[in-house]
Design an enzyme around this catalytic site. Structure first.
Site, short mmCIF file in Angstrom:
data_model
loop_
_atom_site.label_atom_id
_atom_site.label_comp_id
_atom_site.label_asym_id
_atom_site.label_seq_id
_atom_site.Cartn_x
_atom_site.Cartn_y
_atom_site.Cartn_z
N ARG A 1 59.89 23.94 -18.71
CA ARG A 1 60.30 23.54 -17.36
C ARG A 1 61.12 22.25 -17.42
NH1 ARG A 1 55.83 24.78 -15.61
NH2 ARG A 1 56.57 26.87 -15.08
N ASP B 1 61.06 31.04 -12.26
CA ASP B 1 60.38 32.20 -12.81
C ASP B 1 60.14 31.92 -14.28
OD1 ASP B 1 59.23 34.79 -12.01
OD2 ASP B 1 60.44 35.52 -13.67
O1 LIG Z 1 53.98 25.68 -17.92
C1 LIG Z 1 53.26 26.69 -18.01
N1 LIG Z 1 52.06 26.65 -18.61
C2 LIG Z 1 51.25 27.70 -18.67
N2 LIG Z 1 51.54 28.90 -18.14
C3 LIG Z 1 52.73 28.99 -17.52
C4 LIG Z 1 53.63 27.93 -17.44
N3 LIG Z 1 54.72 28.33 -16.78
C5 LIG Z 1 54.52 29.60 -16.47
N4 LIG Z 1 53.31 30.01 -16.91
C6 LIG Z 1 52.68 31.33 -16.69
C7 LIG Z 1 51.81 31.26 -15.45
C8 LIG Z 1 52.01 32.60 -14.83
O2 LIG Z 1 51.12 33.52 -15.44
C9 LIG Z 1 53.43 32.97 -15.22
C10 LIG Z 1 54.45 32.56 -14.19
O3 LIG Z 1 54.67 33.64 -13.30
P1 LIG Z 1 55.66 33.41 -12.05
O4 LIG Z 1 55.83 34.66 -11.32
O5 LIG Z 1 56.89 32.69 -12.53
O6 LIG Z 1 54.87 32.36 -11.15
P2 LIG Z 1 53.69 32.56 -10.11
O7 LIG Z 1 53.60 33.98 -9.67
O8 LIG Z 1 52.45 31.95 -10.63
O9 LIG Z 1 54.19 31.67 -8.88
P3 LIG Z 1 55.56 31.84 -8.05
O10 LIG Z 1 56.16 33.19 -8.40
O11 LIG Z 1 55.15 31.74 -6.60
O12 LIG Z 1 56.46 30.71 -8.44
O13 LIG Z 1 53.69 32.27 -16.44
MG LIG Z 2 55.24 35.04 -9.20
#
Ligand SMILES: O=c1nc[nH]c2c1ncn2[C@H]1C[C@H](O)[C@@H](COP(=O)(O)OP(=O)(O)OP(=O)(O)O)O1
Ligand SMILES: [Mg+2]
Length: 198
Positions: free
Chosen positions: A183, A71
Site C-alpha cells: 500500500r 483493491d
Molecule cells: O495490508 C494488508 N495486510 C493483510 N492483508 C491484506 C492487506 N491488504 C489486503 N489484504 C487482504 C485483506 C483482504 O482479505 C483482501 C483485500 O480485499 P479487498 O476486496 O481489496 O478489500 P475488502 O473487501 O476487505 O474491503 P473494500 O473492498 O471495501 O476496500 O486482501
Molecule cells: Mg472488497
C-alpha cells in the site's frame, strides 16, 4: 484541511490511509465515516485493476466527487496465484480474516519454506465524475509463515513475512509496515496524480 474519500469499508485499510494522508495534511474519510448508506460494490473483475476501478467509479458516481479506492490481496506462487482477487472471500462470502488465514495455511500444509513465496499486491484507483480513472500498483514480496503470529495489522498480516525480515507483518509496528507495504509503494506512485482529487 483538504479531505479525500476512500471507497473502502475495511477498517484496517482505512486506518493505514488515514496515517498516509495525514502526513500530506489531508484528512482521509472512508465509507465507514460517511453517514450516507453506500452499496457494497460487486467485485466481479478478474484483476485487482478491474476491481479497484469498479469500486472507485461506482462510489464516485454516487457521491459525484473524486474518490480513491484500494483493491488488494495476497498472491501465493505455490497456489498458482490464489487467493489473489478472491483474498477477502477466500474462505466464503461471510469474510473473516481468521478463516481465510486458516484456509491458506491448510493448503500450504505440506509446502516447505523455500516454496512459500508470495506477495501482497495493492492497486489504487482514482475515479472522478469526469475524466479517465487512474491506476497505480504496489507489490511487497515475502513468504507465508508456518503459523500465525502477531496482533497488529489486519487480513493476512499474521502469516506474511516480508523479504528481509524474520517477523510477520502483524509483528511489525504499524509505522514499520507502513514504510514497506504494498500500500505504501502504491501510495508513493500516487504522488504525481494526487492533485486531480481536488
Ligand atoms: O495490508 C494488508 N495486510 C493483510 N492483508 C491484506 C492487506 N491488504 C489486503 N489484504 C487482504 C485483506 C483482504 O482479505 C483482501 C483485500 O480485499 P479487498 O476486496 O481489496 O478489500 P475488502 O473487501 O476487505 O474491503 P473494500 O473492498 O471495501 O476496500 O486482501
Ligand atoms: Mg472488497
Amino acid at each position: 484541511m483538504k479531505q479525500i474519500i476512500i471507497a473502502t469499508k475495511n477498517r484496517g485499510k482505512a486506518k493505514e490511509f488515514k496515517e498516509f494522508f495525514i502526513q500530506k495534511n489531508i484528512e482521509a474519510l472512508s465509507l465507514l465515516d460517511i453517514e450516507k448508506q453506500l452499496p457494497d460494490v460487486d467485485e466481479t473483475g478478474d484483476t485487482f485493476e478491474e476491481n479497484a476501478s469498479l469500486k472507485a467509479e461506482e462510489i464516485s458516481h454516487i457521491l459525484n466527487k473524486a474518490v480513491l479506492s484500494d483493491d488488494s490481496g495476497l498472491v501465493i506462487d505455490a497456489l498458482d496465484g490464489r487467493p489473489g482477487v478472491y483474498s477477502a472471500r477466500y474462505a466464503g462470502e461471510d469474510k473473516d480474516d481468521e478463516e481465510n488465514v486458516k484456509k491458506v495455511l491448510k493448503e500450504l500444509e505440506n509446502i516447505p519454506e523455500h516454496d512459500r513465496n508470495a506477495r501482497f499486491v495493492c492497486v489504487l484507483a482514482i475515479a472522478r465524475p469526469e475524466g479517465q480513472t487512474k491506476l497505480v500498483r504496489g507489490e511487497c514480496e515475502g513468504k507465508i509463515a508456518l503459523f500465525p503470529s502477531g496482533d497488529n495489522g489486519f487480513g493476512y498480516d499474521p502469516i506474511f513475512i516480508p523479504d528481509g525480515y524474520q517477523q510477520t507483518m502483524a509483528e511489525l509496528e504499524p509505522e514499520e509496515k507502513n514504510q514497506i507495504s504494498h500500500r505504501k509503494l502504491a501510495m508513493d506512485k500516487l504522488d504525481d496524480l494526487i492533485d486531480i482529487l481536488f
